[in-house]
Scaffold this active site. Structure first.
Site, PDB file in Angstrom:
ATOM      1  N   TYR A  15       5.474   3.575   5.023  1.00 53.86           N
ATOM      2  CA  TYR A  15       6.107   4.830   5.418  1.00 53.86           C
ATOM      3  C   TYR A  15       5.987   4.906   6.925  1.00 53.86           C
ATOM      4  CZ  TYR A  15       6.537   7.045   0.794  1.00 53.86           C
ATOM      5  OH  TYR A  15       6.903   7.378  -0.483  1.00 53.86           O
TER       6      TYR A  15
ATOM      7  N   ASP B  65      13.869   6.236   1.240  1.00 53.39           N
ATOM      8  CA  ASP B  65      14.492   7.269   0.398  1.00 53.39           C
ATOM      9  C   ASP B  65      13.700   8.569   0.388  1.00 53.39           C
ATOM     10  OD1 ASP B  65      12.324   6.574  -1.146  1.00 53.39           O
ATOM     11  OD2 ASP B  65      13.502   5.659  -2.760  1.00 53.39           O
TER      12      ASP B  65
ATOM     13  N   HIS C 110      13.210   5.808  -6.166  1.00 53.30           N
ATOM     14  CA  HIS C 110      11.829   6.300  -6.122  1.00 53.30           C
ATOM     15  C   HIS C 110      11.380   6.812  -7.499  1.00 53.30           C
ATOM     16  CE1 HIS C 110       9.122   7.208  -2.549  1.00 53.30           C
ATOM     17  NE2 HIS C 110       8.380   7.649  -3.534  1.00 53.30           N
TER      18      HIS C 110
HETATM   19  N1  FMN Z   1       7.132   4.517  -3.480  1.00 52.66           N
HETATM   20  C1  FMN Z   1       6.810   4.237  -2.207  1.00 52.66           C
HETATM   21  O1  FMN Z   1       7.574   3.560  -1.538  1.00 52.66           O
HETATM   22  N2  FMN Z   1       5.631   4.685  -1.652  1.00 52.66           N
HETATM   23  C2  FMN Z   1       4.752   5.435  -2.348  1.00 52.66           C
HETATM   24  O2  FMN Z   1       3.702   5.797  -1.837  1.00 52.66           O
HETATM   25  C3  FMN Z   1       5.085   5.762  -3.689  1.00 52.66           C
HETATM   26  N3  FMN Z   1       4.243   6.543  -4.426  1.00 52.66           N
HETATM   27  C4  FMN Z   1       4.572   6.808  -5.721  1.00 52.66           C
HETATM   28  C5  FMN Z   1       3.691   7.589  -6.472  1.00 52.66           C
HETATM   29  C6  FMN Z   1       3.962   7.840  -7.811  1.00 52.66           C
HETATM   30  C7  FMN Z   1       3.009   8.655  -8.597  1.00 52.66           C
HETATM   31  C8  FMN Z   1       5.145   7.304  -8.404  1.00 52.66           C
HETATM   32  C9  FMN Z   1       5.454   7.541  -9.855  1.00 52.66           C
HETATM   33  C10 FMN Z   1       6.028   6.558  -7.651  1.00 52.66           C
HETATM   34  C11 FMN Z   1       5.762   6.302  -6.302  1.00 52.66           C
HETATM   35  N4  FMN Z   1       6.626   5.532  -5.531  1.00 52.66           N
HETATM   36  C12 FMN Z   1       6.301   5.257  -4.226  1.00 52.66           C
HETATM   37  C13 FMN Z   1       7.855   4.941  -6.110  1.00 52.66           C
HETATM   38  C14 FMN Z   1       7.570   3.594  -6.759  1.00 52.66           C
HETATM   39  O3  FMN Z   1       7.285   2.609  -5.795  1.00 52.66           O
HETATM   40  C15 FMN Z   1       8.762   3.098  -7.592  1.00 52.66           C
HETATM   41  O4  FMN Z   1       9.916   3.133  -6.803  1.00 52.66           O
HETATM   42  C16 FMN Z   1       8.968   3.930  -8.863  1.00 52.66           C
HETATM   43  O5  FMN Z   1       7.752   4.374  -9.382  1.00 52.66           O
HETATM   44  C17 FMN Z   1       9.699   3.114  -9.909  1.00 52.66           C
HETATM   45  O6  FMN Z   1       9.938   3.875 -11.032  1.00 52.66           O
HETATM   46  P1  FMN Z   1       9.044   3.831 -12.377  1.00 52.66           P
HETATM   47  O7  FMN Z   1       7.842   4.662 -12.092  1.00 52.66           O
HETATM   48  O8  FMN Z   1       9.949   4.406 -13.387  1.00 52.66           O
HETATM   49  O9  FMN Z   1       8.699   2.380 -12.639  1.00 52.66           O
END
Ligand code: FMN
Length: 373
Positions: free
Chosen positions: A138, A166, A260
């Protein structure tokens, strides 16, 4: 329940819903607004069917592949998720690193900027030297923080930087908002400044974390990051063909088609739909050789992974399933989930009549219903 009584990824999710704290479940499971995109991410996979081939020798089946120049045992990876200590308070991201390196296969772990263990701790938690780790960046409003992070990432031997684009502001995640953010009950974020600790009484963990992210980020910043590092740079959170083409133009090494996990703009399309639309265009322009395309969101079955690979994805990311497995069983849960998905992929590859990842092609899919939302 004993770990071996769980038989698929949904079992981990159900268990997590029963045993996690309200705060952890709220933060992990929530998605934006009416969660339409969250559901659609997985539902879209249900509108793609297979055209299997018969009478092919599928005795030997190889799941290995290459991502960003590194050989990988498996075609999927753990996507970045913030605050793994919310669900696994003592070990957090370290147990994901351990679980990724246990057993027969190494799995790649993408580490979040908002991790709750330090980058060094997570790197040192690896259990063998063939494990690959990536960094999810980030970009901070204070670019010095970002520059230092990138230097740290290089020194610690991570293999790629995924710049998340995003989240210029964080989506409205109402399950999370219903739980008042309590800084004293929230794990520290170790890679960044501690400004979120000063955020008293905000609604939900997401809101408190949003102070880290610079909403003024543009393509030029990504070009700058690319100049600053020799590591492969991948843009995470691309959602349409035009932006994939733009990413190719500025010379990044890859993109992740992602919304995301449905946590940002509700009514964004499912990444698998974007992939199906974009790959033929990239191939026609010869850009599929220049740029690797990754995908995440809603992947819960081996068949989901196979569909994405058939359409041309280089690798497939999973977020929540690994958070749930890590929260319920620590490293053993992470390892088990990895094995479950590997088993499902291998078995279904055989049934499809394919023995290696590079043989998966769009010809194995019936896409007629994809757009019948
Ligand atoms: N994506 C990021 O790029 N940075 C993050 O810090 C980040 N934190 C997340 C925290 C949580 C609790 C969740 C559920 C997702 C987060 N994501 C983050 C998105 C994930 O990298 C990913 O794109 C997403 O979880 C994929 O979908 P899924 O949970 O259905 O597999």
């Amino acid at each position: 329940p004993p770990l071996d009584s769980l038989i698929n990824l949904y079992d981990f999710e159900y268990l997590a819903s029963q045993i996690l704290t309200k705060q952890a479940w709220g933060y992990y499971s929530s998605a934006a607004d009416d969660e339409v995109t969250y559901r659609e991410n997985h539902a879209a996979y249900h509108r793609i069917f297979f055209k299997p081939r018969i009478l092919i020798n599928v005795k030997e089946c190889d799941l290995s592949t290459t991502m960003l120049g590194t050989k990988m045992d498996l075609p999927f990876y753990v996507s970045a998720t913030a605050l793994c200590k919310l669900g696994n308070p003592s070990e957090g991201e370290k147990d994901i690193a351990r679980g990724c390196g246990m057993g027969e296969f190494n799995l790649t772990q993408m580490i979040s900027t908002l991790a709750s263990c330090s980058l060094k701790e997570i790197v040192e938690a690896k259990v063998n030297d063939k494990q690959t780790q990536w960094f999810q960046l980030y970009v901070n409003a204070d670019r010095k923080i970002t520059d230092n992070l990138i230097k740290n990432v290089e020194e610690l031997g991570l293999k790629a930087i995924f710049v998340t684009v995003d989240a210029p502001s964080l989506g409205r995640r109402e399950k999370d908002m219903k739980i008042k953010f309590d800084p004293s009950k929230t794990p520290e974020i170790t890679n960044e400044d501690k400004s979120h600790k000063k955020q008293q009484n905000t609604r939900g963990a997401s809101k408190a974390l949003s102070t880290f992210i610079d909403p003024s980020l543009t393509w030029n910043d990504v070009i700058d990051i690319k100049k600053k590092t020799k590591l492969p740079v991948v843009i995470k959170g691309v959602q349409c063909t035009a932006d994939i083409l733009k990413a190719a133009e500025i010379g990044v090494d890859g993109v992740v088609l992602s919304n995301h996990g449905g946590r940002q703009l509700d009514f964004s399309r499912a990444p698998i739909e974007v992939l199906a639309e974009a790959m033929p265009i990239l191939k026609e322009k010869g850009l599929d050789k220049k740029l690797e395309v990754y995908i995440d969101g809603g992947v819960r079955r081996g068949t989901d992974v196979l569909k994405a690979l058939c359409l041309g994805a280089k690798g497939v990311g999973l977020g929540r399933p690994f958070l749930y497995a890590n929260s319920c069983y620590g490293k053993d849960g992470v390892n088990r989930l990895k094995e479950m998905l590997a088993d499902e992929i291998e078995m279904n590859m055989r049934l499809l009549g394919v023995t290696k990842i590079s043989d998966l092609k769009p010809e194995y899919l019936d896409m007629i219903s994809l757009h019948a939302r």
